[in-house]
Design a protein around this motif. Sequence first.
Motif, PDB file in Angstrom:
ATOM      1  N   SER A 225       0.869  -1.097   0.045  1.00  0.00           N
ATOM      2  CA  SER A 225       0.037   0.109   0.095  1.00  0.00           C
ATOM      3  C   SER A 225       0.897   1.207  -0.012  1.00  0.00           C
ATOM      4  N   ASP A 226       0.385   2.277  -0.220  1.00  0.00           N
ATOM      5  CA  ASP A 226       1.041   3.578  -0.814  1.00  0.00           C
ATOM      6  C   ASP A 226       0.809   4.565   0.364  1.00  0.00           C
ATOM      7  N   PRO A 227       2.091   4.591   1.587  1.00  0.00           N
ATOM      8  CA  PRO A 227       2.103   5.470   2.699  1.00  0.00           C
ATOM      9  C   PRO A 227       1.462   6.818   2.364  1.00  0.00           C
ATOM     10  N   ALA A 228       1.832   7.523   1.309  1.00  0.00           N
ATOM     11  CA  ALA A 228       1.263   8.796   0.991  1.00  0.00           C
ATOM     12  C   ALA A 228      -0.125   8.898   0.983  1.00  0.00           C
ATOM     13  N   ARG A 229      -0.811   7.814   1.000  1.00  0.00           N
ATOM     14  CA  ARG A 229      -2.514   8.024   0.803  1.00  0.00           C
ATOM     15  C   ARG A 229      -2.959   8.172   2.223  1.00  0.00           C
ATOM     16  N   ILE A 230      -1.901   7.806   3.175  1.00  0.00           N
ATOM     17  CA  ILE A 230      -2.553   8.000   4.655  1.00  0.00           C
ATOM     18  C   ILE A 230      -2.617   9.485   5.050  1.00  0.00           C
ATOM     19  N   ALA A 231      -3.467   9.834   5.738  1.00  0.00           N
ATOM     20  CA  ALA A 231      -3.867  11.090   6.334  1.00  0.00           C
ATOM     21  C   ALA A 231      -2.623  11.709   6.975  1.00  0.00           C
ATOM     22  N   GLY A 232      -2.055  12.804   6.798  1.00  0.00           N
ATOM     23  CA  GLY A 232      -0.810  13.303   7.441  1.00  0.00           C
ATOM     24  C   GLY A 232       0.341  12.853   7.314  1.00  0.00           C
ATOM     25  N   VAL A 233       0.456  11.778   6.182  1.00  0.00           N
ATOM     26  CA  VAL A 233       1.880  11.233   5.907  1.00  0.00           C
ATOM     27  C   VAL A 233       2.185  11.675   4.544  1.00  0.00           C
ATOM     28  N   ASN A 234       3.591  11.938   4.370  1.00  0.00           N
ATOM     29  CA  ASN A 234       4.122  12.559   3.366  1.00  0.00           C
ATOM     30  C   ASN A 234       5.431  11.499   2.944  1.00  0.00           C
ATOM     31  N   VAL A 235       5.655  11.510   1.705  1.00  0.00           N
ATOM     32  CA  VAL A 235       6.798  10.726   1.104  1.00  0.00           C
ATOM     33  C   VAL A 235       7.614  11.541   0.287  1.00  0.00           C
ATOM     34  N   ASN A 236       8.841  11.927   0.928  1.00  0.00           N
ATOM     35  CA  ASN A 236       9.912  12.919   0.335  1.00  0.00           C
ATOM     36  C   ASN A 236      11.068  12.245  -0.247  1.00  0.00           C
ATOM     37  N   LYS A 237      11.537  12.450  -1.455  1.00  0.00           N
ATOM     38  CA  LYS A 237      12.499  11.911  -2.253  1.00  0.00           C
ATOM     39  C   LYS A 237      13.568  12.555  -1.879  1.00  0.00           C
ATOM     40  N   SER A 238      14.937  12.107  -1.262  1.00  0.00           N
ATOM     41  CA  SER A 238      15.902  12.717  -1.159  1.00  0.00           C
ATOM     42  C   SER A 238      17.041  11.704  -1.486  1.00  0.00           C
ATOM     43  N   GLY A 239      18.447  12.080  -1.042  1.00  0.00           N
ATOM     44  CA  GLY A 239      19.384  11.192  -1.169  1.00  0.00           C
ATOM     45  C   GLY A 239      20.164  10.903   0.222  1.00  0.00           C
ATOM     46  N   MET A 240      20.839   9.645   0.432  1.00  0.00           N
ATOM     47  CA  MET A 240      21.294   9.647   1.606  1.00  0.00           C
ATOM     48  C   MET A 240      22.531   8.579   1.425  1.00  0.00           C
ATOM     49  N   LEU A 241      23.570   8.589   2.282  1.00  0.00           N
ATOM     50  CA  LEU A 241      24.593   7.737   2.282  1.00  0.00           C
ATOM     51  C   LEU A 241      24.270   6.396   2.965  1.00  0.00           C
ATOM     52  N   VAL A 242      24.152   5.382   2.555  1.00  0.00           N
ATOM     53  CA  VAL A 242      23.747   4.167   3.069  1.00  0.00           C
ATOM     54  C   VAL A 242      24.814   3.061   2.688  1.00  0.00           C
ATOM     55  N   MET A 243      24.685   1.872   3.271  1.00  0.00           N
ATOM     56  CA  MET A 243      25.557   0.805   3.171  1.00  0.00           C
ATOM     57  C   MET A 243      25.370   0.367   1.969  1.00  0.00           C
ATOM     58  N   THR A 244      26.239  -0.071   0.966  1.00  0.00           N
ATOM     59  CA  THR A 244      26.087  -0.759  -0.205  1.00  0.00           C
ATOM     60  C   THR A 244      25.703  -2.204  -0.096  1.00  0.00           C
ATOM     61  N   ASP A 245      25.858  -2.900   1.127  1.00  0.00           N
ATOM     62  CA  ASP A 245      25.720  -4.200   1.443  1.00  0.00           C
ATOM     63  C   ASP A 245      24.606  -4.013   2.708  1.00  0.00           C
ATOM     64  N   ARG A 246      23.295  -4.191   2.369  1.00  0.00           N
ATOM     65  CA  ARG A 246      22.356  -4.026   3.399  1.00  0.00           C
ATOM     66  C   ARG A 246      22.402  -5.024   4.700  1.00  0.00           C
ATOM     67  N   ARG A 247      23.226  -6.006   4.526  1.00  0.00           N
ATOM     68  CA  ARG A 247      23.332  -7.001   5.718  1.00  0.00           C
ATOM     69  C   ARG A 247      24.187  -6.396   6.485  1.00  0.00           C
ATOM     70  N   LEU A 248      24.830  -5.499   6.441  1.00  0.00           N
ATOM     71  CA  LEU A 248      25.839  -4.802   7.121  1.00  0.00           C
ATOM     72  C   LEU A 248      25.499  -3.645   8.078  1.00  0.00           C
ATOM     73  N   SER A 249      25.947  -3.805   9.411  1.00  0.00           N
ATOM     74  CA  SER A 249      25.687  -2.537  10.241  1.00  0.00           C
ATOM     75  C   SER A 249      26.716  -2.104  11.171  1.00  0.00           C
TER      76      SER A 249
END
Length: 535
Positions: A225-249
């Motif tokens: 389901s699309d979170p943006a359709r929920i009252a009070g919720v917005n989905v904002n596009k941006s860029g972020m530095l993230v782990m290339t391998d999502r298994r790592l933390s």
Amino acid sequence: MFAVVAALAVVLAMVSCSSDDDSDASRAVSAFADAISRQDTQGAADLTTSPSQAAELLGVTFAGMHPREVSVDTGRLVEYSDGSASFTLTTTWNWAGDRSFQTKTSGSARRLSSGWKVQWDPGLLYTGLTPDGRLQEVRTDATPAPVVRSASGKPFMQMEPVNEITIDPAATKDLDKSVRALANAVAPVAPMVTVKSIDDKLAASQGRQVVAVTLRDSDMQMLTSDPARIAGVNVNKSGMLVMTDRRLSTPLSAGLTNYWNAIRDATAGWQVQLVAPGAPPQKLAGHQGGAGPDIVTTIDPNEQLTLGDAAVEVAQPATIMTLDAATGAIRGMAQNDAAAAKNIEAGIAYPVGSTLDPVFDAIAAEGKGADQHSAESVLHSLGLGLQFTVPGMSLPSGTAPKVSAAAYHPKDYTASMINMAALGVALERAGGDRTAAPPFVIKGSKTKVTGGQLGKLDDGVVRRIQASMTTTAKTGDASDLTRAPGLKALVGTNGPQGPGWFVGSQGGKIIVIYCEGDKSGTAALQVAQKYFTLK
């Protein structure tokens, strides 16, 4: 002939010579210019023929331009006999770093029953500006963004498109319903984002909008389901530095992100833009330099994965770090959720309890503990009692290790994981004129050492400590550990409630483990065994 003369008379009646600075018209225009210079939105608006429209656009402009300083100079003002006047404005917007943007515009003023007023026109701010447009000064970043690379040169962290999913209490009539719906919507990819976690963020925000979760584009595609359709919720596009391998933390990601942001800040550019609805921003001025360099770290992703699996071996707070014994290069660092929740940091000094007894015993046995100064000099050479500022590593300030006045066996001695790591490296580098190597995580960077110096190592003290570590591994508290040939270790606690420590040297690596809670010494050994089993 009569008509021509009459028309000429009308034209002549409408024209007047330039006004002096003391005229009412000149004073009104100057007051308007001064109010703009002070960034006094309402003051400037009240001097116009349309205060509400002027206040709205001026407010948007000041917010969008966020200048450090504005200077407005008025040009030649000409009054006409019909109660109007014309003038010019030169407006200079200034920001830090010698950035500036100048506009030259023209306007008019009218004599009303309430006095002279500036005829409101958005073009006073910039020629061609419309009532629904705005000026804005924005930061620009060079492309491509720097990549944080592993020791092998492969991407470890990189900038990716992400989606910030926010919830605004003021934008929904039923906040509880919106929170429940949002938690359910993101559950397939973010099960840790619960009604409670969102409510906790909202409570801390005191009614302001909060970011409930940040998801990658691939995660968004998995939502049913699309979170943006929920009252009070917005989905904002941006860029972020993230782990290339999502298994790592890793806790190292915070410091690496700060270092990455510093490079982005240093290479950032700027633009002044003209923005109008339905059209892309138009660049009016600005500058953008070249892209910043990639960041090459000492981290081994495979080692990092192993450390992550080892840290979750126990339920109580556990943090583990490994380093290259010869250089002090940090190969990885991991902690479990319990340690993260308690904000366990590598740079915070914690009680060592009995862990460093072999060190203090060796200092005393070699006659180096006769006075505190001599003892501390030896401790400093081993990396103890010092503070390290490691580029790319988030280390809190004000965490200087505490040293008791009793130089032989301090009962309240504290050390950080970085101190313990430096100790392990120092013991492996002993011999000849070699000194300890401060830990580092970014290749080519220099770790700052304060509170003392990493001087020449005392061979006698080092031999005694190494002998004790070997005994501990063979017949002492670490003797039950398997799959760790040649292990040397320091093991100890600060009492039944900890904390517990493990500092080991094996296979060219230094392993530092810190645990808290009941039987934390045993927990540290459990984490160590898991590491040796997996590596």
